[in-house]
Design a protein around this motif. Structure first.
Motif, mmCIF file in Angstrom:
data_model
loop_
_atom_site.group_PDB
_atom_site.id
_atom_site.type_symbol
_atom_site.label_atom_id
_atom_site.label_comp_id
_atom_site.label_asym_id
_atom_site.label_seq_id
_atom_site.Cartn_x
_atom_site.Cartn_y
_atom_site.Cartn_z
ATOM 1 N N ASN A 267 -19.513 9.441 2.663
ATOM 2 C CA ASN A 267 -19.368 9.305 1.213
ATOM 3 C C ASN A 267 -18.326 10.279 0.668
ATOM 4 O O ASN A 267 -17.548 9.940 -0.226
ATOM 5 N N GLN A 268 -18.322 11.491 1.206
ATOM 6 C CA GLN A 268 -17.309 12.459 0.779
ATOM 7 C C GLN A 268 -15.914 11.980 1.139
ATOM 8 O O GLN A 268 -14.969 12.099 0.350
ATOM 9 N N MET A 269 -15.780 11.430 2.351
ATOM 10 C CA MET A 269 -14.475 10.888 2.756
ATOM 11 C C MET A 269 -14.059 9.741 1.843
ATOM 12 O O MET A 269 -12.891 9.647 1.422
ATOM 13 N N ALA A 270 -15.016 8.836 1.517
ATOM 14 C CA ALA A 270 -14.695 7.708 0.644
ATOM 15 C C ALA A 270 -14.285 8.192 -0.740
ATOM 16 O O ALA A 270 -13.342 7.651 -1.345
ATOM 17 N N SER A 271 -14.963 9.206 -1.267
ATOM 18 C CA SER A 271 -14.598 9.746 -2.583
ATOM 19 C C SER A 271 -13.210 10.360 -2.559
ATOM 20 O O SER A 271 -12.404 10.165 -3.492
ATOM 21 N N SER A 272 -12.912 11.089 -1.490
ATOM 22 C CA SER A 272 -11.583 11.696 -1.374
ATOM 23 C C SER A 272 -10.508 10.613 -1.264
ATOM 24 O O SER A 272 -9.453 10.706 -1.919
ATOM 25 N N LEU A 273 -10.777 9.580 -0.450
ATOM 26 C CA LEU A 273 -9.803 8.491 -0.335
ATOM 27 C C LEU A 273 -9.620 7.768 -1.667
ATOM 28 O O LEU A 273 -8.495 7.412 -2.039
ATOM 29 N N GLN A 274 -10.731 7.534 -2.383
ATOM 30 C CA GLN A 274 -10.630 6.861 -3.673
ATOM 31 C C GLN A 274 -9.767 7.674 -4.643
ATOM 32 O O GLN A 274 -8.912 7.119 -5.345
ATOM 33 N N LYS A 275 -9.989 8.986 -4.643
ATOM 34 C CA LYS A 275 -9.211 9.841 -5.527
ATOM 35 C C LYS A 275 -7.731 9.817 -5.169
ATOM 36 O O LYS A 275 -6.852 9.663 -6.037
ATOM 37 N N GLN A 276 -7.437 9.919 -3.857
ATOM 38 C CA GLN A 276 -6.037 9.918 -3.440
ATOM 39 C C GLN A 276 -5.375 8.567 -3.676
ATOM 40 O O GLN A 276 -4.215 8.499 -4.088
ATOM 41 N N ILE A 277 -6.131 7.471 -3.418
ATOM 42 C CA ILE A 277 -5.556 6.145 -3.640
ATOM 43 C C ILE A 277 -5.243 5.936 -5.112
ATOM 44 O O ILE A 277 -4.194 5.381 -5.477
ATOM 45 N N ARG A 278 -6.147 6.368 -5.977
ATOM 46 C CA ARG A 278 -5.880 6.229 -7.413
ATOM 47 C C ARG A 278 -4.692 7.076 -7.844
ATOM 48 O O ARG A 278 -3.883 6.652 -8.683
ATOM 49 N N GLN A 279 -4.572 8.273 -7.255
ATOM 50 C CA GLN A 279 -3.408 9.094 -7.566
ATOM 51 C C GLN A 279 -2.126 8.410 -7.108
ATOM 52 O O GLN A 279 -1.121 8.384 -7.836
ATOM 53 N N LEU A 280 -2.190 7.840 -5.880
ATOM 54 C CA LEU A 280 -1.010 7.140 -5.382
ATOM 55 C C LEU A 280 -0.696 5.896 -6.210
ATOM 56 O O LEU A 280 0.480 5.587 -6.463
ATOM 57 N N GLU A 281 -1.743 5.176 -6.619
ATOM 58 C CA GLU A 281 -1.505 3.998 -7.459
ATOM 59 C C GLU A 281 -0.880 4.392 -8.790
ATOM 60 O O GLU A 281 0.046 3.728 -9.275
ATOM 61 N N GLU A 282 -1.386 5.473 -9.362
ATOM 62 C CA GLU A 282 -0.818 5.941 -10.621
ATOM 63 C C GLU A 282 0.625 6.391 -10.439
ATOM 64 O O GLU A 282 1.509 6.070 -11.258
ATOM 65 N N LEU A 283 0.862 7.126 -9.338
ATOM 66 C CA LEU A 283 2.227 7.565 -9.058
ATOM 67 C C LEU A 283 3.148 6.374 -8.821
ATOM 68 O O LEU A 283 4.290 6.349 -9.314
#
Length: 530
Positions: A267-283
């Motif tokens: 779950n921690q890995m999924a949360s970290s990936l979700q955060k990074q993916i959203r950052q990348l999508e925003e970027l």
């Protein structure tokens, strides 16, 4: 067909289910262990039963022989009739055998020789077959003086007149008859049916216990593996949903064991990936917006600069040589700037997912000839001959003709730019599933690993090399995006000193999945095929 389908489903289940493999493997190994242990126990039981019965049989035979000798001592000096002494000796032995469960055969004398059936006189029960006494034992007793024994098959006749066989032990002892002073042989036949029945009972008990134990092992193994496999299956389903874009999915955590800690880490890995993916999508969104806005905003000043540049370029004949040359350079750079701006706008449409196809039947042979005619001036300027090799018939594919021409034009201009004054070959081929165009040059070629990087934006094999054809560095990237939009392949091959070949493969029908290309990626004149 139903059996084949069931077999395939079974094999698929076997490959995908680790729980089934663990259960089956455990049961098979347990079956091997149980079989080995059961075989050892059966051997021990059998040997114990037979040895115990044999010792008892030998002792009882020795006692009966001793009783017979005592009886013979009483016959000394009383009766000299041989037949009568034999009958008097055999009768109590027969009665004792009937009471205690054994059979007796009296035969001899031993100097008569030959098989038991030919020796006489002899005495035996009426229901006993003389073949129950092994011939080997009879032969041995003709020379031996001590008691002998062997295993045998006892054949008797039951009350219905049917012959019945069973395992047994034959014990032979010798006696001397006072009437004639000759040696006779007593054969005692003891049945092993009771030992065989006991062994059969033990065998059935072991088989039943082994079967029940295997079932119990299978159930226990299934329960244990289920506790481990079920969380793994849940994690797999959650991972599949995460891969499908459902980034909010999480595993339920229960307990504090290793599986619970694994779920927490997942779950921690999924949360970290979700955060990074959203950052990348925003970027990425900001980047696309920036490219699109800049490209559009540059249109107006570029138009103004273009108008001024056209005026200067048209009036360059009235300028001094240095100013006239500057006007010509300005016009060339404005052309390149306009091409770069158009490519940036096209890239922004690809990044935004707004690119669409205008599909129609396209003849790739005509496309190849049109592109060669459009690039003839550039080829003549570089001293390169561009040749077309195509079939006599049309090579059709459902595609967007504007985008296909752009792909082929980028490939041909790129080949001309790197051909080093050597010929460039444009080859067109097709089959029932796909149509392809390959552009082959014999220039500098590509080093190992560069065939995958050549489609990157603004990538150059030699950064010091100038873009002599006026390219923007986005042509091959746009071509790759156009190819993917068609569901096709755009691939590159190259070797230093041997040149390069770029191959475009398109499906005959829009949406059709490609399986192969009618043109090999490695050209036939390559040293790889020598």
């Amino acid at each position: 067909m139903a059996e084949i389908g069931a077999l395939r489903r079974g094999l698929t289940f076997w490959r995908r289910s680790i729980q089934a493999r663990v259960v089956v493997s455990t049961v098979l190994l347990s079956a091997v262990v149980i079989a080995a242990v059961g075989w050892f126990l059966l051997r021990q039981v059998q040997e114990g039963l037979v040895d115990h019965r044999r010792d008892a049989v030998l002792a009882e035979a020795a006692n009966e022989t001793a009783s017979a000798n005592d009886q013979l001592d009483d016959f000394i000096g009383v009766d000299t009739d041989t037949s009568r002494q034999l009958e008097d000796l055999f009768a109590p032995l027969r009665d004792a055998g009937t009471a205690r469960g054994f059979q007796v055969v009296l035969a001899g004398p031993i100097d008569a020789g030959g098989p038991l059936a030919t020796q006489g006189p002899r005495f035996s029960p009426d229901d006993l077959a003389l073949s129950s006494v092994p011939d080997a034992l009879v032969v041995k007793m003709s020379t031996a003086s001590k008691p002998q024994w062997t295993y045998t098959r006892i054949t008797t006749t039951d009350e219905h007149g049917e012959r019945v066989q069973g395992p047994g032990i034959a014990v032979a002892s010798q006696i001397v008859l006072p009437a004639d002073g000759k040696t006779y042989t007593l054969y005692y036949l003891f049945s092993l049916e009771e030992a065989a029945e006991t062994q059969a009972l033990v065998t059935r008990a072991l088989l039943t216990a082994g079967g029940l134990l295997l079932v119990l092992v299978a159930i226990l193994t299934w329960l244990v593996t289920r506790q481990v496999v079920t969380p793994v299956r849940l994690a797999r389903r959650v991972a599949e949903r995460l891969a499908a874009g459902e980034l909010q999915e999480r595993l339920r955590v229960t307990g504090e064991d290793d599986l619970a800690r694994l779920a927490t880490s997942f779950n921690q890995m999924a949360s970290s990936l979700q955060k990074q993916i959203r950052q990348l999508e925003e970027l990425s969104r900001v980047q696309r917006r920036f490219v699109s806005d800049v490209s559009h905003e540059l249109r107006t000043p570029l138009t103004t600069v273009r108008m001024a540049g056209d005026v200067l370029h048209d009036a360059r004949v009235d300028f001094d040589p240095a100013t006239a040359r500057a006007a010509e350079l300005l016009q060339g750079e404005l052309d390149r700037f306009e091409s770069l701006l158009a490519d940036l706008l096209e890239i922004s449409r690809f990044d935004a997912g707004a690119a669409q196809l205008d599909v129609e039947d396209v003849n790739l042979v005509d496309v190849a000839h049109r592109v060669v005619d459009m690039t003839r001036a550039l080829a003549d300027q570089r001293g390169v001959a561009v040749l077309v090799q195509s079939p006599d018939h049309a090579c059709l594919a459902e595609a967007d003709v504007r985008r296909v021409e752009r792909i082929v034009r980028n490939l041909v201009t790129n080949a001309i730019d790197h051909a080093e004054s050597r010929d460039v070959l444009v080859r067109v081929e097709g089959d029932d599933q796909a149509a392809a165009i390959a552009v082959r040059d014999h220039g500098v070629g590509l080093a190992a690993g560069e065939s995958a990087m050549v489609f990157n934006r603004f990538w150059r094999a030699d950064p010091a090399r100038a873009r002599t054809s006026g390219g923007t560095g986005l042509g091959l990237s746009i071509s790759l995006e156009d190819t993917h939009l068609h569901g096709g392949w755009l691939q590159a091959w190259g070797r230093p000193g041997e040149g390069a070949q770029f191959r475009l493969t398109l499906p005959r029908r829009a949406g059709q999945v490609l399986r192969q290309s009618p043109i090999p990626l490695v050209p036939e004149d390559s040293q790889e095929l020598v």
